[in-house]
Design an enzyme around this catalytic site. Structure first.
Site, PDB file in Angstrom:
ATOM      1  N   SER A  63      48.162 -47.694  47.650  1.00 26.11           N
ATOM      2  CA  SER A  63      49.519 -47.324  47.243  1.00 26.11           C
ATOM      3  C   SER A  63      50.616 -48.160  47.902  1.00 26.11           C
ATOM      4  O   SER A  63      51.711 -48.245  47.369  1.00 26.11           O
ATOM      5  CB  SER A  63      49.754 -45.850  47.533  1.00 26.11           C
TER       6      SER A  63
ATOM      7  N   HIS B 215      46.313 -44.120  41.672  1.00 27.45           N
ATOM      8  CA  HIS B 215      47.227 -45.151  41.155  1.00 27.45           C
ATOM      9  C   HIS B 215      46.580 -46.053  40.097  1.00 27.45           C
ATOM     10  O   HIS B 215      47.208 -47.006  39.641  1.00 27.45           O
ATOM     11  CB  HIS B 215      47.767 -46.017  42.300  1.00 27.45           C
TER      12      HIS B 215
ATOM     13  N   LYS C  62      50.792 -38.699  38.649  1.00 28.44           N
ATOM     14  CA  LYS C  62      51.366 -40.045  38.610  1.00 28.44           C
ATOM     15  C   LYS C  62      51.491 -40.518  37.155  1.00 28.44           C
ATOM     16  O   LYS C  62      52.368 -40.052  36.456  1.00 28.44           O
ATOM     17  CB  LYS C  62      50.560 -40.962  39.516  1.00 28.44           C
TER      18      LYS C  62
HETATM   19  C1  PLP Z   1      49.422 -39.435  45.338  1.00 29.31           C
HETATM   20  C2  PLP Z   1      48.045 -39.554  45.823  1.00 29.31           C
HETATM   21  C3  PLP Z   1      47.254 -38.424  46.013  1.00 29.31           C
HETATM   22  C4  PLP Z   1      47.788 -37.032  45.846  1.00 29.31           C
HETATM   23  O1  PLP Z   1      47.872 -36.682  44.520  1.00 29.31           O
HETATM   24  P1  PLP Z   1      48.754 -35.433  44.076  1.00 29.31           P
HETATM   25  O2  PLP Z   1      48.155 -35.046  42.779  1.00 29.31           O
HETATM   26  O3  PLP Z   1      50.167 -35.910  43.956  1.00 29.31           O
HETATM   27  O4  PLP Z   1      48.588 -34.385  45.115  1.00 29.31           O
HETATM   28  C5  PLP Z   1      45.942 -38.608  46.406  1.00 29.31           C
HETATM   29  N1  PLP Z   1      45.434 -39.849  46.620  1.00 29.31           N
HETATM   30  C6  PLP Z   1      46.178 -40.948  46.448  1.00 29.31           C
HETATM   31  C7  PLP Z   1      45.565 -42.295  46.685  1.00 29.31           C
HETATM   32  C8  PLP Z   1      47.504 -40.843  46.061  1.00 29.31           C
HETATM   33  O5  PLP Z   1      48.237 -41.947  45.914  1.00 29.31           O
END
Ligand code: PLP
Length: 400
Positions: free
Chosen positions: A189, A217, A248
């Site tokens: 990320s 992502h 996302k």
């Molecule tokens: C955003 C993210 C999460 C968390 O996901 P949510 O559904 O927003 O709780 C988990 N792992 C990674 C790599 C992320 O970027």
């Protein structure tokens, strides 16, 4: 009297910690969007700001089809689900989503949890226990780190996407471990680089290890019609646990694991947030279904995301910015010192672009940056406007 004394003690430890964070410039300020998540919105009272820091990759968070599906689900099933999944909180719509998701991913089955964070926190601890081994990329997401902390398995970290180090760490630690879990983010990320999942699965196989990929992502971004990292590397059937999120690119909220029927049956019997925490309200589930249907039926949405990402990356590079190692729509603008990243974000906001500095301890001290994320919904005018603002701001603070 006693209660008051205790309350003062509580207050003062919190105040001291807040003060420490402020002194170190590590405190968060929460920004207020007055309107939906979309390319231009009002941020902290400033109108018509171009947003370049959401994870709303495909612009679905405010899409009419998703909103319509959410409203329809409320009318048919109500505002809440009434229970946890295993008691009275599984409605037809929850099972529909799991079938549609499994079909989209080309796997046997899927299981949906309340969020991606909850998925990692709840699942990892059920896959390994004392006597087992977890091997984790050093830049894995915080929810993976917390998930690993909830097990008594031995934990070892390998250097970021370094396959030689992964092999070395497995060599050193594998013997004597019963089960081994190799775990990685699909797309990282902070840098937007992609885990070499093809190599990871090969190496893991040599050691009889399971592979767990967090595709938060990569979903809706990589692979055919945004099917994710497993599809991107053509590794169907070779990744034991494929995890992802609806918060996302899918524009809603929720986490999931896709794989075999056995994996689903195991997790639904074991994962504590599935057993003990209320299931998604129907509106969320309806919107998630609409998101998958939309992505499946219209390849142009993912295509637009990539067109925008390439256009914006090129614009930043042509302006003289260092955009790091990114291979995805996450594009960092490398700044070096924290203060430079903070100044660039402030200048950009003054010019009408909303981005945030990513500084230590989220990244190494000398690797501070602005993280930009374009979406499929940005117009060329939005991107040109943002490029112009970055160019002026970058020059003003002496970065380019
Ligand atoms: C955003 C993210 C999460 C968390 O996901 P949510 O559904 O927003 O709780 C988990 N792992 C990674 C790599 C992320 O970027």
């Amino acid at each position: 009297m006693q209660a008051n004394v205790n309350r003062e003690a509580t207050q003062s430890f919190m105040e001291r910690e807040i003060e420490r964070l402020k002194q170190a410039d590590l405190d968060w300020k929460v920004h207020e969007l007055d309107g939906p998540s979309q390319p231009r919105t009002s941020v902290d009272g400033k109108k018509d700001v171009v947003v370049l820091c959401s994870n709303n990759y495909l612009g679905l968070a405010n899409h009419p089809k998703l909103k319509e599906a959410a409203i329809r689900a409320v009318e048919e099933y109500g505002a809440g689900s009434g229970s946890v999944r295993v008691i009275a909180g599984t409605m037809k719509i929850h099972l529909d989503l799991e079938r549609i998701l499994a079909n989209f991913k080309g796997v046997e089955d899927s299981i949906v949890f309340q969020s991606g964070f909850v998925t990692n926190a709840g699942c990892i601890q059920q896959l390994v226990e004392e006597g087992d081994l977890i091997i984790s990329d050093e830049l894995n997401h915080g929810s993976i780190i917390d998930g690993c902390r909830l097990t008594a398995a031995k934990r070892v970290v390998y250097k970021h996407i370094d396959m030689e180090d992964l092999t070395k760490v497995l060599d050193l630690n594998a013997s004597g471990s019963r089960r081994i879990l190799v775990i990685t983010d699909g797309v990282f990320s902070m840098d937007g680089d992609i885990a070499p999942l093809d190599k990871i699965t090969k190496i893991a196989k040599d050691f009889g290890a399971m592979v767990y990929v967090d595709d938060a992502h990569g979903d809706g971004v990589l692979g055919e019609n945004g099917r994710g990292i497993v599809n991107h590397f053509k590794l169907e059937g070779k990744v034991d646990i494929e995890m992802g999120t609806f918060s996302k690119a899918f524009g809603v909220v929720g986490g999931y694991v896709v794989g075999s029927h056995t994996l689903k049956e195991y997790l639904l019997n074991k994962v504590r947030p599935y057993l003990l925490s209320g299931s998604h309200p129907p509106a969320v589930v309806g919107a998630c279904i609409a998101a998958i249907r939309l992505i499946e039926s219209d390849p142009s949405i993912v295509q637009r995301l990539w067109d925008n990402a390439r256009y914006f990356k090129k614009g930043l590079k042509d302006a003289g910015f260092d955009t790091g190692q990114s291979e995805t729509p996450i594009t960092p603008i490398m700044c070096g010192e924290s203060s430079v990243a903070q100044s660039l974000a402030q200048e950009a906001f003054a010019g009408g672009v909303f981005v945030l500095p990513i500084i230590y301890p989220m990244v190494a001290r000398n690797r501070a940056r602005i993280r930009t994320i374009v979406t499929a919904a940005h117009s060329k005018e939005d991107l040109d406007f943002a490029l112009d603002v970055f160019q002026k701001s970058g020059k003003k603070i002496g970065l380019i």
